[in-house]
Design a protein around this motif. Structure first.
Motif, mmCIF file in Angstrom:
data_model
loop_
_atom_site.group_PDB
_atom_site.id
_atom_site.type_symbol
_atom_site.label_atom_id
_atom_site.label_comp_id
_atom_site.label_asym_id
_atom_site.label_seq_id
_atom_site.Cartn_x
_atom_site.Cartn_y
_atom_site.Cartn_z
ATOM 1 N N ASP A 195 82.729 -16.547 11.111
ATOM 2 C CA ASP A 195 81.758 -15.641 10.126
ATOM 3 C C ASP A 195 80.355 -15.678 11.048
ATOM 4 O OD1 ASP A 195 83.103 -15.922 8.022
ATOM 5 O OD2 ASP A 195 82.473 -17.998 7.335
ATOM 6 N N ASP A 196 80.242 -16.589 12.106
ATOM 7 C CA ASP A 196 78.749 -16.478 12.894
ATOM 8 C C ASP A 196 78.816 -15.321 13.718
ATOM 9 O OD1 ASP A 196 76.439 -17.538 13.699
ATOM 10 O OD2 ASP A 196 77.197 -19.085 14.943
ATOM 11 N N PHE A 197 79.956 -14.948 14.290
ATOM 12 C CA PHE A 197 79.945 -14.048 15.321
ATOM 13 C C PHE A 197 80.741 -12.723 14.657
ATOM 14 C CE2 PHE A 197 80.456 -17.561 18.532
ATOM 15 C CZ PHE A 197 79.254 -17.259 19.064
ATOM 16 N N GLY A 198 80.601 -12.753 13.471
ATOM 17 C CA GLY A 198 81.365 -11.505 12.895
ATOM 18 C C GLY A 198 82.520 -10.965 13.504
ATOM 19 N N ILE A 199 83.728 -11.915 13.744
ATOM 20 C CA ILE A 199 85.028 -11.599 13.999
ATOM 21 C C ILE A 199 86.003 -11.927 13.145
ATOM 22 C CG2 ILE A 199 84.107 -11.203 16.608
ATOM 23 C CD1 ILE A 199 85.235 -14.400 17.014
ATOM 24 N N SER A 200 87.194 -11.443 13.454
ATOM 25 C CA SER A 200 87.981 -12.161 12.520
ATOM 26 C C SER A 200 88.717 -13.304 12.872
ATOM 27 C CB SER A 200 89.546 -11.105 12.617
ATOM 28 O OG SER A 200 90.167 -11.083 13.954
ATOM 29 N N GLU A 201 89.521 -14.222 12.065
ATOM 30 C CA GLU A 201 89.868 -15.525 12.386
ATOM 31 C C GLU A 201 90.903 -15.372 13.576
ATOM 32 O OE1 GLU A 201 90.664 -18.614 9.572
ATOM 33 O OE2 GLU A 201 89.226 -17.918 8.110
ATOM 34 N N ALA A 202 91.704 -14.261 13.421
ATOM 35 C CA ALA A 202 92.568 -13.966 14.522
ATOM 36 C C ALA A 202 92.016 -14.109 16.252
ATOM 37 C CB ALA A 202 93.415 -12.636 14.435
ATOM 38 N N GLN A 203 90.749 -13.258 15.961
ATOM 39 C CA GLN A 203 90.020 -13.409 17.179
ATOM 40 C C GLN A 203 89.463 -14.660 17.606
ATOM 41 O OE1 GLN A 203 87.375 -9.905 15.855
ATOM 42 N NE2 GLN A 203 87.472 -9.209 18.074
ATOM 43 N N ALA A 204 89.019 -15.339 16.601
ATOM 44 C CA ALA A 204 88.391 -16.655 16.707
ATOM 45 C C ALA A 204 89.387 -17.744 17.303
ATOM 46 C CB ALA A 204 87.808 -17.268 15.354
ATOM 47 N N GLY A 205 90.738 -17.538 16.893
ATOM 48 C CA GLY A 205 91.637 -18.373 17.502
ATOM 49 C C GLY A 205 91.909 -17.992 18.720
ATOM 50 N N HIS A 206 91.503 -17.076 19.479
ATOM 51 C CA HIS A 206 91.575 -17.049 21.011
ATOM 52 C C HIS A 206 90.686 -18.027 21.561
ATOM 53 C CE1 HIS A 206 92.399 -12.416 20.367
ATOM 54 N NE2 HIS A 206 93.476 -13.204 20.202
ATOM 55 N N VAL A 207 89.688 -18.747 20.712
ATOM 56 C CA VAL A 207 88.897 -19.607 21.530
ATOM 57 C C VAL A 207 89.878 -20.873 21.762
ATOM 58 C CG1 VAL A 207 87.206 -21.405 20.753
ATOM 59 C CG2 VAL A 207 86.789 -18.977 20.382
ATOM 60 N N VAL A 208 90.820 -21.184 20.734
ATOM 61 C CA VAL A 208 91.805 -22.226 20.918
ATOM 62 C C VAL A 208 92.597 -22.076 22.385
ATOM 63 C CG1 VAL A 208 93.830 -23.595 20.166
ATOM 64 C CG2 VAL A 208 91.694 -22.828 18.558
ATOM 65 N N THR A 209 92.975 -20.627 22.360
ATOM 66 C CA THR A 209 94.005 -20.194 23.511
ATOM 67 C C THR A 209 93.176 -20.306 24.931
ATOM 68 O OG1 THR A 209 94.963 -18.603 22.030
ATOM 69 C CG2 THR A 209 95.138 -18.199 24.381
ATOM 70 N N ALA A 210 91.848 -19.877 24.986
ATOM 71 C CA ALA A 210 90.877 -20.134 26.007
ATOM 72 C C ALA A 210 91.156 -21.660 26.520
ATOM 73 C CB ALA A 210 89.637 -19.749 25.804
ATOM 74 N N TYR A 211 90.771 -22.485 25.651
ATOM 75 C CA TYR A 211 90.868 -24.013 26.102
ATOM 76 C C TYR A 211 92.274 -24.236 26.674
ATOM 77 C CZ TYR A 211 90.251 -28.991 26.087
ATOM 78 O OH TYR A 211 90.395 -30.370 26.240
ATOM 79 N N ALA A 212 93.239 -23.828 25.916
ATOM 80 C CA ALA A 212 94.916 -24.260 26.431
ATOM 81 C C ALA A 212 95.084 -23.525 27.882
ATOM 82 C CB ALA A 212 95.755 -23.500 25.453
ATOM 83 N N MET A 213 94.482 -22.184 28.178
ATOM 84 C CA MET A 213 94.557 -21.721 29.184
ATOM 85 C C MET A 213 93.952 -22.454 30.468
ATOM 86 S SD MET A 213 96.901 -19.279 29.186
ATOM 87 C CE MET A 213 96.491 -18.422 30.802
#
Length: 423
Positions: free
Chosen positions: A66-84
């Motif tokens: 909601d804050d960045f105006g993106i989809s939840e699927a795109q927001a999920g990449h935040v979790v992926t970035a940490y895992a990477m």
């Protein structure tokens, strides 16, 4: 110059009073009984912070979207970035820092973790947040690898497993206390505040490490070539495969537990915090019991953990429409996972030879590979048209597959030990 005048010239003048000297830190062999539990607590606090930031992101995705105006699927990449960050940082850091004193390294790793979460708090764009989460993930695996080795080195004879369990207890406790608290703060004050809480935890951990951690003189330095030697060890690779596959069974269910409980069991969505708390309590119990089991018999404990997970996952599938029973079984799955975490970490240390650092980090890699693969397999099952509880059966299959890899690995290891003894 007289002797009296000479003495006067050595006295401090006003404005030039001598600074109090910091009491030198003891070597590991000189560490008193009081300092050891404080140092262990500081190491566990780092695990608490890491566990909080790793899992809280999943509950903040809708706010980030909601804050960045993106989809939840795109927001999920935040979790992926940490895992990477975890996957890249764990083997790279542990391989290249074998000659860095362990006290200095553990402090640097926690400093990097704190900076990464501080940057996450102040990220003003989606791209900046992605970079910040990647930075925060880089020290994750290396921290646990080094912390577990430090704990094992400081442990009393015959208590290595329990010492490692104390460090893992920080991560397990985070799922009970840290994640719900940070998520609540994020929902009230904004998602960035949750990462700010983690950064503050990191600062407290840094203070504890700085004042309590001795010079780890009993931990030998290694070269990159020595650490890379772990990659030539079949036991390391087979143990990694067993953990990466078997741990995936737990994440098949964990990733989709909200939908399973609300859609299948009719459980209130606003009570999901209780389900996750039960899971966290199970992890705490599993870690505590797992440490004692590791000091008893690692191999039998690993086999038992896989069997507990498989049986409880099958039971969860059949009981998923009855909320109280499903919650109990979900907690018992995490007990098996907690036992497996400690015993796999200890086994890596046993089979790695001199390449202790890289092998210990590979356990963290296995855990994150399982996180990603378990979620993907569970998602594929649901996408194929099966119910939200069906991933539990896939998870049971993964736990049994991990066991199927581990048993031949154990038999091969015993044969290698027998051949070495016969020489």
């Amino acid at each position: 110059m007289s002797e009296h005048t000479s003495r006067l010239t050595k006295l401090p003048t006003r404005g030039h009073l001598p600074h109090p000297q910091r009491r030198p830190l003891p070597r590991q062999t000189e560490m008193g009984r009081r300092r050891r539990p404080v140092a262990m607590l500081a190491l566990a606090l780092g695990g608490f912070g890491i566990g909080t930031t790793e899992f809280v992101s999943m509950g903040l995705l809708n706010y980030i979207a909601d804050d960045f105006g993106i989809s939840e699927a795109q927001a999920g990449h935040v979790v992926t970035a940490y895992a990477m960050g975890v996957v890249v940082g764990a083997p790279l850091i542990t391989t290249l820092t074998g000659r860095v004193p362990r006290r200095r390294l553990i402090i640097i790793l926690m400093l990097a973790f704190t900076v990464g979460n501080g940057l996450s708090m102040f990220a003003g764009s989606y791209g900046m947040l992605m970079v910040a989460r990647f930075i925060a993930g880089i020290p994750h695996g290396a921290y646990f690898a080094v912390a577990n080795l430090i704990a094992a080195s400081m442990a009393d004879p015959g208590k290595r497993g329990q010492a490692i369990a104390r460090i893992s207890l920080g991560l397990a406790t985070a799922t009970v206390v840290g994640v719900p608290a940070a998520q609540w703060i994020g929902s009230v004050l904004g998602w960035s505040a949750a990462y700010g809480v983690v950064a503050v935890i990191g600062l407290f951990c840094l203070a504890g490490l700085w004042h309590s951690m001795p010079h780890m003189t009993l931990m030998p330095m290694t070269r990159p070539s020595t650490e890379i030697g772990a990659l030539k060890n079949a036991q390391v690779w087979l143990t990694l495969a067993s953990g990466a596959v078997g741990f995936g069974g737990m994440f098949c269910v964990y990733t989709y537990i909200s939908w399973t409980m609300t859609e299948r069991a009719g459980y209130p969505e606003d009570m999901m915090w209780f389900v996750l708390m039960v899971y966290g309590i199970g992890m705490v119990i599993g870690n505590t019991v797992g440490g004692r089991l590791a000091d008893w018999n690692i191999s039998r404990s690993v086999i038992a953990a896989f069997l507990i997970m498989a049986v409880m996952l099958v039971a969860f599938y059949f009981a998923s429409t009855v909320a109280p029973l499903a919650i109990l079984l979900f907690g018992l799955v995490s007990v098996g996972g907690g036992i497996l975490t400690v015993n796999m970490q200890t086994r890596f240390m046993d089979v790695a030879g001199e390449a202790q650092n890289l092998a210990a980090a590979m356990n963290q890699s296995a855990f994150n590979i399982a996180n990603a693969s378990g979620a993907a397999i569970g998602g594929a099952v649901i996408s194929a048209g099966y119910s939200y509880s069906a991933p539990a059966l896939a998870g049971a299959g993964l736990a049994l597959a991990g066991l199927a890899i581990f048993i031949p690995t154990l038999l091969l290891y015993r044969r290698q030990l027998a051949a070495a003894a016969a020489r």
